[in-house]
Write a protein that holds these residues in place. Structure first.
Motif, PDB file in Angstrom:
ATOM      1  N   GLY A  70      40.756  54.252  46.793  1.00 27.75           N
ATOM      2  CA  GLY A  70      42.117  53.780  47.021  1.00 27.75           C
ATOM      3  C   GLY A  70      42.412  53.135  48.359  1.00 27.75           C
ATOM      4  N   CYS A  71      41.539  53.336  49.353  1.00 32.57           N
ATOM      5  CA  CYS A  71      41.891  52.894  50.712  1.00 32.57           C
ATOM      6  C   CYS A  71      41.032  51.752  51.248  1.00 32.57           C
ATOM      7  CB  CYS A  71      41.834  54.072  51.681  1.00 32.57           C
ATOM      8  SG  CYS A  71      43.054  55.360  51.330  1.00 32.57           S
ATOM      9  N   HIS A  72      40.199  51.153  50.405  1.00 37.80           N
ATOM     10  CA  HIS A  72      39.392  50.016  50.855  1.00 37.80           C
ATOM     11  C   HIS A  72      39.918  48.683  50.336  1.00 37.80           C
ATOM     12  CE1 HIS A  72      36.572  52.432  52.929  1.00 37.80           C
ATOM     13  NE2 HIS A  72      35.994  52.955  51.874  1.00 37.80           N
ATOM     14  N   GLY A  73      41.006  48.710  49.573  1.00 35.28           N
ATOM     15  CA  GLY A  73      41.575  47.485  49.029  1.00 35.28           C
ATOM     16  C   GLY A  73      42.405  46.740  50.062  1.00 35.28           C
ATOM     17  N   THR A  74      43.001  45.655  49.626  1.00 39.30           N
ATOM     18  CA  THR A  74      43.759  44.791  50.530  1.00 39.30           C
ATOM     19  C   THR A  74      45.209  45.217  50.691  1.00 39.30           C
ATOM     20  OG1 THR A  74      44.168  43.347  48.642  1.00 39.30           O
ATOM     21  CG2 THR A  74      42.341  42.752  50.098  1.00 39.30           C
ATOM     22  N   HIS A  75      45.768  45.914  49.691  1.00 37.96           N
ATOM     23  CA  HIS A  75      47.185  46.293  49.705  1.00 37.96           C
ATOM     24  C   HIS A  75      47.296  47.749  49.255  1.00 37.96           C
ATOM     25  CE1 HIS A  75      47.135  41.915  49.392  1.00 37.96           C
ATOM     26  NE2 HIS A  75      48.353  41.902  49.871  1.00 37.96           N
ATOM     27  N   VAL A  87      45.156  46.178  44.854  1.00 38.68           N
ATOM     28  CA  VAL A  87      46.380  46.915  45.183  1.00 38.68           C
ATOM     29  C   VAL A  87      46.240  48.353  44.692  1.00 38.68           C
ATOM     30  CG1 VAL A  87      48.882  46.986  44.940  1.00 38.68           C
ATOM     31  CG2 VAL A  87      47.689  44.768  44.859  1.00 38.68           C
ATOM     32  N   SER A  88      46.486  49.323  45.566  1.00 36.62           N
ATOM     33  CA  SER A  88      46.400  50.724  45.139  1.00 36.62           C
ATOM     34  C   SER A  88      47.711  51.444  45.443  1.00 36.62           C
ATOM     35  CB  SER A  88      45.233  51.432  45.829  1.00 36.62           C
ATOM     36  OG  SER A  88      45.290  51.259  47.237  1.00 36.62           O
ATOM     37  N   GLY A 134      43.985  43.019  36.510  1.00 37.22           N
ATOM     38  CA  GLY A 134      43.022  43.999  36.034  1.00 37.22           C
ATOM     39  C   GLY A 134      43.562  45.366  36.405  1.00 37.22           C
ATOM     40  N   ARG A 135      43.723  46.243  35.410  1.00 42.11           N
ATOM     41  CA  ARG A 135      44.365  47.542  35.637  1.00 42.11           C
ATOM     42  C   ARG A 135      43.350  48.664  35.530  1.00 42.11           C
ATOM     43  NH1 ARG A 135      49.540  48.591  34.737  1.00 42.11           N
ATOM     44  NH2 ARG A 135      48.903  50.455  35.870  1.00 42.11           N
ATOM     45  N   ILE A 136      43.325  49.528  36.538  1.00 40.16           N
ATOM     46  CA  ILE A 136      42.489  50.731  36.531  1.00 40.16           C
ATOM     47  C   ILE A 136      43.412  51.913  36.790  1.00 40.16           C
ATOM     48  CG2 ILE A 136      40.643  51.993  37.707  1.00 40.16           C
ATOM     49  CD1 ILE A 136      39.481  49.217  38.499  1.00 40.16           C
ATOM     50  N   THR A 137      43.549  52.794  35.788  1.00 40.65           N
ATOM     51  CA  THR A 137      44.412  53.967  35.937  1.00 40.65           C
ATOM     52  C   THR A 137      43.586  55.232  35.728  1.00 40.65           C
ATOM     53  OG1 THR A 137      46.315  52.725  35.073  1.00 40.65           O
ATOM     54  CG2 THR A 137      46.485  55.135  35.095  1.00 40.65           C
ATOM     55  N   VAL A 187      42.079  36.947  35.721  1.00 38.01           N
ATOM     56  CA  VAL A 187      42.462  38.126  36.519  1.00 38.01           C
ATOM     57  C   VAL A 187      42.690  37.686  37.953  1.00 38.01           C
ATOM     58  CG1 VAL A 187      41.717  40.380  37.363  1.00 38.01           C
ATOM     59  CG2 VAL A 187      41.177  39.694  35.020  1.00 38.01           C
ATOM     60  N   LYS A 188      43.951  37.748  38.393  1.00 42.03           N
ATOM     61  CA  LYS A 188      44.312  37.282  39.736  1.00 42.03           C
ATOM     62  C   LYS A 188      44.208  38.385  40.786  1.00 42.03           C
ATOM     63  CE  LYS A 188      45.295  33.227  38.140  1.00 42.03           C
ATOM     64  NZ  LYS A 188      44.249  32.186  38.292  1.00 42.03           N
ATOM     65  N   LEU A 189      44.395  39.618  40.354  1.00 43.70           N
ATOM     66  CA  LEU A 189      44.305  40.755  41.273  1.00 43.70           C
ATOM     67  C   LEU A 189      43.982  42.012  40.487  1.00 43.70           C
ATOM     68  CD1 LEU A 189      47.176  42.207  40.552  1.00 43.70           C
ATOM     69  CD2 LEU A 189      48.093  40.820  42.382  1.00 43.70           C
ATOM     70  N   VAL A 190      43.669  43.086  41.203  1.00 38.03           N
ATOM     71  CA  VAL A 190      43.360  44.379  40.588  1.00 38.03           C
ATOM     72  C   VAL A 190      44.381  45.407  41.059  1.00 38.03           C
ATOM     73  CG1 VAL A 190      41.647  46.232  40.395  1.00 38.03           C
ATOM     74  CG2 VAL A 190      40.893  43.838  40.473  1.00 38.03           C
ATOM     75  N   VAL A 191      44.888  46.203  40.124  1.00 39.13           N
ATOM     76  CA  VAL A 191      45.824  47.283  40.451  1.00 39.13           C
ATOM     77  C   VAL A 191      45.161  48.617  40.096  1.00 39.13           C
ATOM     78  CG1 VAL A 191      48.059  48.347  39.947  1.00 39.13           C
ATOM     79  CG2 VAL A 191      47.862  45.846  40.052  1.00 39.13           C
ATOM     80  N   ILE A 192      45.065  49.499  41.086  1.00 38.86           N
ATOM     81  CA  ILE A 192      44.490  50.832  40.865  1.00 38.86           C
ATOM     82  C   ILE A 192      45.592  51.861  41.074  1.00 38.86           C
ATOM     83  CG2 ILE A 192      42.688  52.463  41.506  1.00 38.86           C
ATOM     84  CD1 ILE A 192      41.105  50.187  42.723  1.00 38.86           C
ATOM     85  N   ASP A 193      45.841  52.667  40.037  1.00 41.33           N
ATOM     86  CA  ASP A 193      46.834  53.737  40.159  1.00 41.33           C
ATOM     87  C   ASP A 193      46.341  54.957  39.399  1.00 41.33           C
ATOM     88  OD1 ASP A 193      47.179  52.861  37.549  1.00 41.33           O
ATOM     89  OD2 ASP A 193      49.368  52.772  37.650  1.00 41.33           O
ATOM     90  N   ALA A 194      47.187  55.968  39.286  1.00 38.40           N
ATOM     91  CA  ALA A 194      46.771  57.220  38.653  1.00 38.40           C
ATOM     92  C   ALA A 194      47.946  57.918  38.018  1.00 38.40           C
ATOM     93  CB  ALA A 194      46.116  58.133  39.686  1.00 38.40           C
ATOM     94  N   GLU A 195      47.665  58.665  36.957  1.00 37.82           N
ATOM     95  CA  GLU A 195      48.694  59.450  36.286  1.00 37.82           C
ATOM     96  C   GLU A 195      48.942  60.765  37.028  1.00 37.82           C
ATOM     97  OE1 GLU A 195      47.536  60.019  32.228  1.00 37.82           O
ATOM     98  OE2 GLU A 195      47.917  57.936  31.659  1.00 37.82           O
ATOM     99  N   GLY A 196      50.130  61.307  36.834  1.00 36.81           N
ATOM    100  CA  GLY A 196      50.469  62.598  37.425  1.00 36.81           C
ATOM    101  C   GLY A 196      51.101  62.441  38.793  1.00 36.81           C
TER     102      GLY A 196
END
Length: 346
Positions: free
Chosen positions: A118-123, A103-104, A13-16, A47-56
């Motif tokens: 971004g800082c409450h996830g597992t990775h 994952v963030s 699952g992707r959150i950007t 959905v096995k995991l969630v990835v949170i990232d950001a542009e810029g």
């Protein structure tokens, strides 16, 4: 929504966050979109995991979008802010308690509301540009979005130091303080994200992890513990003034810019949490006591005016002499009764 890109790619699952020009500041609608996606993916076996990232390159997320909070608050409408904070805090708890790996990737500034996402996830991955901080006392708030939990759990009196000075942490310091897990050069991140999408297994982060460039907090720990061990803000300031050093001088200068009521409440909050059965929900519930009152009884609106609206950097704080009475701290942190923050399963 143009401010955020939510999708499922492979097993992730992707959150950007896509508000790069606004340093990916978090709006209420963005919070709610993340909340809805996470709730949906929690029961989706694909959905096995969630990835949170950001542009810029400048920021993962430099905080909450506070313009709307200011506009409504100065008009005497405190309900919007209270709803924003309560719903945001429930999202912070959802991420912390999530049943799947989260994952963030935290480039650039990760501040305030960005820490809550971004800082409450597992990775939690940091790189060379990463700068993490809880700067709320500079605008008349306290470290919130669950930040008080991490400050309470940080080594020694690091929480009091970071919470009252809003010091920024680069990679090594963020890992040492418990705000991040892995240092990985940012050039590797796209490959890692592809791997996470393909395999759905965060173990590759451990393999890619490297030793970060040296930080400063661990070396300063003894000094921080000596200066910031006081029971109250007044105690801390007294020691800083009584035992001059380069460290003390710098801390006093920084703290001189911040809201005294906010700093005093931050110290008291961390002490209360440290003496209790600590949990993310307990931390958020205590933070909400302050933010619920931040507009009408605190310095939040004045802090926003000085820093963001008029940009004169000359806030007229309550207790400007930094002598904050215990009664004022108690008033901000007392239980809210029927207005207390609740979580849906309660």
């Amino acid at each position: 929504m143009s401010d955020i890109n939510i999708r499922v790619t492979g097993k992730a699952g992707r959150i950007t966050l896509t508000r790069g020009k606004a340093l990916n500041a978090l709006s209420y609608d963005m919070c709610m979109a993340i909340d809805a996606a996470l709730r949906q993916w929690a029961s989706d076996d694909a959905v096995k995991l969630v990835v949170i990232d950001a542009e810029g390159e400048k920021a993962f997320c430099a905080g909450g979008d506070i313009a709307e909070l200011y506009d409504t608050g100065t008009a005497g409408d405190y309900a919007y802010g209270r709803k924003f904070w309560s719903d945001e805090y429930r999202l912070n708890a959802l991420i912390f308690e999530y049943p799947k790996p989260v994952v963030s990737f935290l480039q650039g500034f990760t501040m305030g509301g960005g820490v809550g996402i971004g800082c409450h996830g597992t990775h939690r991955v940091v790189g060379d540009s990463s700068q993490i901080s809880m700067p709320e006392v500079g605008i008349g708030l306290i470290p919130d979005v669950g930040g008080s939990l991490m400050l309470t759990l940080a080594p020694g009196r690091l929480g009091e130091y970071l919470g009252t000075t809003a010091a920024r942490m680069k990679a090594a310091d963020a890992i040492y303080a418990g705000f991040a897990d892995f240092y990985i050069p940012e050039s590797f991140w796209p490959v890692l994200i592809n791997g996470l999408q393909k395999d759905g297994d965060p173990a590759i982060l451990q393999v890619a992890s490297q030793k970060p460039p040296a930080g400063t907090l661990e070396l300063q720990q003894a000094e921080i513990d000596r200066y910031f061990a006081g029971e109250t803000l007044t105690d801390i300031l007294t020691v800083l003034k009584a035992e001059p050093s380069d460290f003390a001088e710098k801390a006093l200068k920084t703290m001189g810019r911040n809201a005294p009521l906010s700093m005093a409440c931050t110290v008291e909050l961390l002490h209360r949490l440290r003496d209790s059965n600590l949990s993310i929900r307990k931390a958020l519930e205590h933070e909400y006591r302050f933010t619920y009152r931040a507009m009408d009884k605190g310095d939040f609106l004045e802090g926003i005016r000085a820093q963001i609206i008029d940009k004169d950097r000359q806030p007229k704080w309550q207790y400007a002499e930094q002598d904050v009475p215990a009664s004022a701290v108690s008033q901000m942190l007392m239980p809210l009764g029927a207005d207390a923050l609740v979580f849906e399963e309660e």
